[in-house]
Design a protein around this motif. Sequence first.
Motif, PDB file in Angstrom:
ATOM      1  N   GLY A  80       0.788  -1.432   0.009  1.00  0.00           N
ATOM      2  CA  GLY A  80      -0.008  -0.063  -0.105  1.00  0.00           C
ATOM      3  C   GLY A  80       0.904   1.230   0.018  1.00  0.00           C
ATOM      4  O   GLY A  80       0.411   2.309  -0.330  1.00  0.00           O
ATOM      5  N   ILE A  81       1.878   1.094   0.387  1.00  0.00           N
ATOM      6  CA  ILE A  81       2.981   2.450   0.530  1.00  0.00           C
ATOM      7  C   ILE A  81       4.080   2.299  -0.503  1.00  0.00           C
ATOM      8  O   ILE A  81       4.655   1.156  -0.681  1.00  0.00           O
ATOM      9  CB  ILE A  81       3.505   2.743   1.834  1.00  0.00           C
ATOM     10  N   ILE A  82       4.278   3.276  -1.509  1.00  0.00           N
ATOM     11  CA  ILE A  82       5.042   3.091  -2.432  1.00  0.00           C
ATOM     12  C   ILE A  82       6.062   4.420  -2.210  1.00  0.00           C
ATOM     13  O   ILE A  82       5.675   5.837  -2.288  1.00  0.00           O
ATOM     14  CB  ILE A  82       4.244   3.340  -3.976  1.00  0.00           C
ATOM     15  N   LEU A  83       7.309   4.028  -2.040  1.00  0.00           N
ATOM     16  CA  LEU A  83       8.266   5.195  -1.522  1.00  0.00           C
ATOM     17  C   LEU A  83       9.054   5.609  -3.012  1.00  0.00           C
ATOM     18  O   LEU A  83       9.416   4.822  -3.861  1.00  0.00           O
ATOM     19  CB  LEU A  83       9.385   4.724  -0.574  1.00  0.00           C
ATOM     20  N   PRO A  84       9.383   7.055  -3.154  1.00  0.00           N
ATOM     21  CA  PRO A  84      10.278   7.062  -4.165  1.00  0.00           C
ATOM     22  C   PRO A  84      11.705   6.993  -4.076  1.00  0.00           C
ATOM     23  O   PRO A  84      12.097   6.604  -2.957  1.00  0.00           O
ATOM     24  CB  PRO A  84      10.167   8.637  -4.296  1.00  0.00           C
ATOM     25  N   GLU A  85      12.627   7.197  -4.974  1.00  0.00           N
ATOM     26  CA  GLU A  85      13.911   6.810  -4.718  1.00  0.00           C
ATOM     27  C   GLU A  85      14.619   7.417  -3.878  1.00  0.00           C
ATOM     28  O   GLU A  85      15.708   6.940  -3.376  1.00  0.00           O
ATOM     29  CB  GLU A  85      14.524   6.723  -6.169  1.00  0.00           C
ATOM     30  N   GLY A  86      14.145   8.652  -3.293  1.00  0.00           N
ATOM     31  CA  GLY A  86      14.965   9.325  -2.633  1.00  0.00           C
ATOM     32  C   GLY A  86      14.791   9.137  -1.187  1.00  0.00           C
ATOM     33  O   GLY A  86      15.359   9.678  -0.218  1.00  0.00           O
ATOM     34  N   ILE A  87      13.688   8.250  -0.928  1.00  0.00           N
ATOM     35  CA  ILE A  87      13.223   7.710   0.754  1.00  0.00           C
ATOM     36  C   ILE A  87      13.131   6.328   0.506  1.00  0.00           C
ATOM     37  O   ILE A  87      12.854   5.798  -0.325  1.00  0.00           O
ATOM     38  CB  ILE A  87      11.774   8.299   0.888  1.00  0.00           C
ATOM     39  N   VAL A  88      13.801   5.885   1.769  1.00  0.00           N
ATOM     40  CA  VAL A  88      13.754   4.549   1.968  1.00  0.00           C
ATOM     41  C   VAL A  88      13.067   3.956   3.191  1.00  0.00           C
ATOM     42  O   VAL A  88      13.282   4.658   4.215  1.00  0.00           O
ATOM     43  CB  VAL A  88      15.152   3.959   1.748  1.00  0.00           C
ATOM     44  N   PHE A  89      12.799   2.630   3.435  1.00  0.00           N
ATOM     45  CA  PHE A  89      12.281   2.159   4.668  1.00  0.00           C
ATOM     46  C   PHE A  89      13.384   1.691   5.524  1.00  0.00           C
ATOM     47  O   PHE A  89      14.437   1.055   5.007  1.00  0.00           O
ATOM     48  CB  PHE A  89      11.289   0.913   4.433  1.00  0.00           C
ATOM     49  N   VAL A  90      13.473   2.082   6.813  1.00  0.00           N
ATOM     50  CA  VAL A  90      14.421   1.715   7.960  1.00  0.00           C
ATOM     51  C   VAL A  90      14.081   0.545   8.479  1.00  0.00           C
ATOM     52  O   VAL A  90      14.663  -0.698   8.442  1.00  0.00           O
ATOM     53  CB  VAL A  90      14.729   2.815   8.681  1.00  0.00           C
ATOM     54  N   GLU A  91      12.604   0.420   8.848  1.00  0.00           N
ATOM     55  CA  GLU A  91      11.924  -0.732   9.450  1.00  0.00           C
ATOM     56  C   GLU A  91      10.428  -0.267   9.361  1.00  0.00           C
ATOM     57  O   GLU A  91       9.933   0.776   9.205  1.00  0.00           O
ATOM     58  CB  GLU A  91      12.246  -0.870  10.931  1.00  0.00           C
ATOM     59  N   ASN A  92       9.845  -1.516   9.336  1.00  0.00           N
ATOM     60  CA  ASN A  92       8.214  -1.196   9.256  1.00  0.00           C
ATOM     61  C   ASN A  92       7.589  -2.384   9.859  1.00  0.00           C
ATOM     62  O   ASN A  92       8.139  -3.292  10.020  1.00  0.00           O
ATOM     63  CB  ASN A  92       7.602  -0.791   7.907  1.00  0.00           C
ATOM     64  N   ASN A  93       6.130  -2.103  10.400  1.00  0.00           N
ATOM     65  CA  ASN A  93       5.293  -3.266  10.918  1.00  0.00           C
ATOM     66  C   ASN A  93       4.256  -3.477   9.988  1.00  0.00           C
ATOM     67  O   ASN A  93       3.030  -4.158  10.179  1.00  0.00           O
ATOM     68  CB  ASN A  93       4.865  -3.130  12.165  1.00  0.00           C
ATOM     69  N   LEU A  94       4.576  -3.123   8.603  1.00  0.00           N
ATOM     70  CA  LEU A  94       3.502  -3.493   7.594  1.00  0.00           C
ATOM     71  C   LEU A  94       3.535  -5.013   7.207  1.00  0.00           C
ATOM     72  O   LEU A  94       4.362  -5.564   6.786  1.00  0.00           O
ATOM     73  CB  LEU A  94       3.626  -2.707   6.280  1.00  0.00           C
ATOM     74  N   PRO A  95       2.108  -5.414   7.356  1.00  0.00           N
ATOM     75  CA  PRO A  95       1.877  -7.196   7.196  1.00  0.00           C
ATOM     76  C   PRO A  95       2.209  -7.210   5.804  1.00  0.00           C
ATOM     77  O   PRO A  95       1.849  -6.733   4.690  1.00  0.00           O
ATOM     78  CB  PRO A  95       0.465  -7.206   7.677  1.00  0.00           C
ATOM     79  N   THR A  96       2.768  -8.653   5.593  1.00  0.00           N
ATOM     80  CA  THR A  96       2.962  -8.964   4.203  1.00  0.00           C
ATOM     81  C   THR A  96       2.123  -9.983   3.743  1.00  0.00           C
ATOM     82  O   THR A  96       1.629 -10.848   4.685  1.00  0.00           O
ATOM     83  CB  THR A  96       4.564  -9.293   3.676  1.00  0.00           C
TER      84      THR A  96
END
Length: 184
Positions: A80-96
């Motif tokens: 559900g969340i799409i990040l652009p190339e200039g921003i990255v996930f460090v950690e998340n609790n989004l269920p897969t």
Amino acid sequence: MNRTTKASLAMVVIFIAILLVIFVQSLADEKKEYATDPVIAHIPLRADLDFPEEPILNRTVDIIYTLNPLVDVKVNVSEGIILPEGIVFVENNLPTGQITLSKGKRYRYSAKIKTVEIGNWMIYASPGVYADVSIFEDRASVGIRKVFKATVPLTRFHLRGKVADGQRDILMNTTKNWLRKCDV
């Protein structure tokens, strides 16, 4: 006119024709790179995105992704969340994987992101929410936007944000999957 002049004129005309073809093709390609979310009105799920603090360059910050289903629906929240190339996930609790969200409940997920490049970025949170993130060396700004007219592309409401082919495909596949799961 002699042969050399005619040949030079022909070369100039061919060169101009090639430039026109390249220009027209680049305009067509440019349209393909912009993400739109034209079918969100039919998805029985409402999303919201929140930033408790502004994402400053090279600093980890929290984001909150909230989903409110209007019917029982199966979704892959991590898509559900799409990040652009200039921003990255460090950690998340989004269920897969596919999980069921129950009608009337509010689901709140958090993640930590980090901005790695200066620039103007768009974070998409399907369905129908995006964040305009402007990162400068010493400051940043964030604006959360929702698509109110689902039949009008996002690009009509704000500057167009470039999205890589892979990111656009993920957004479109997620939307199609949600529509299939809801028999729409």
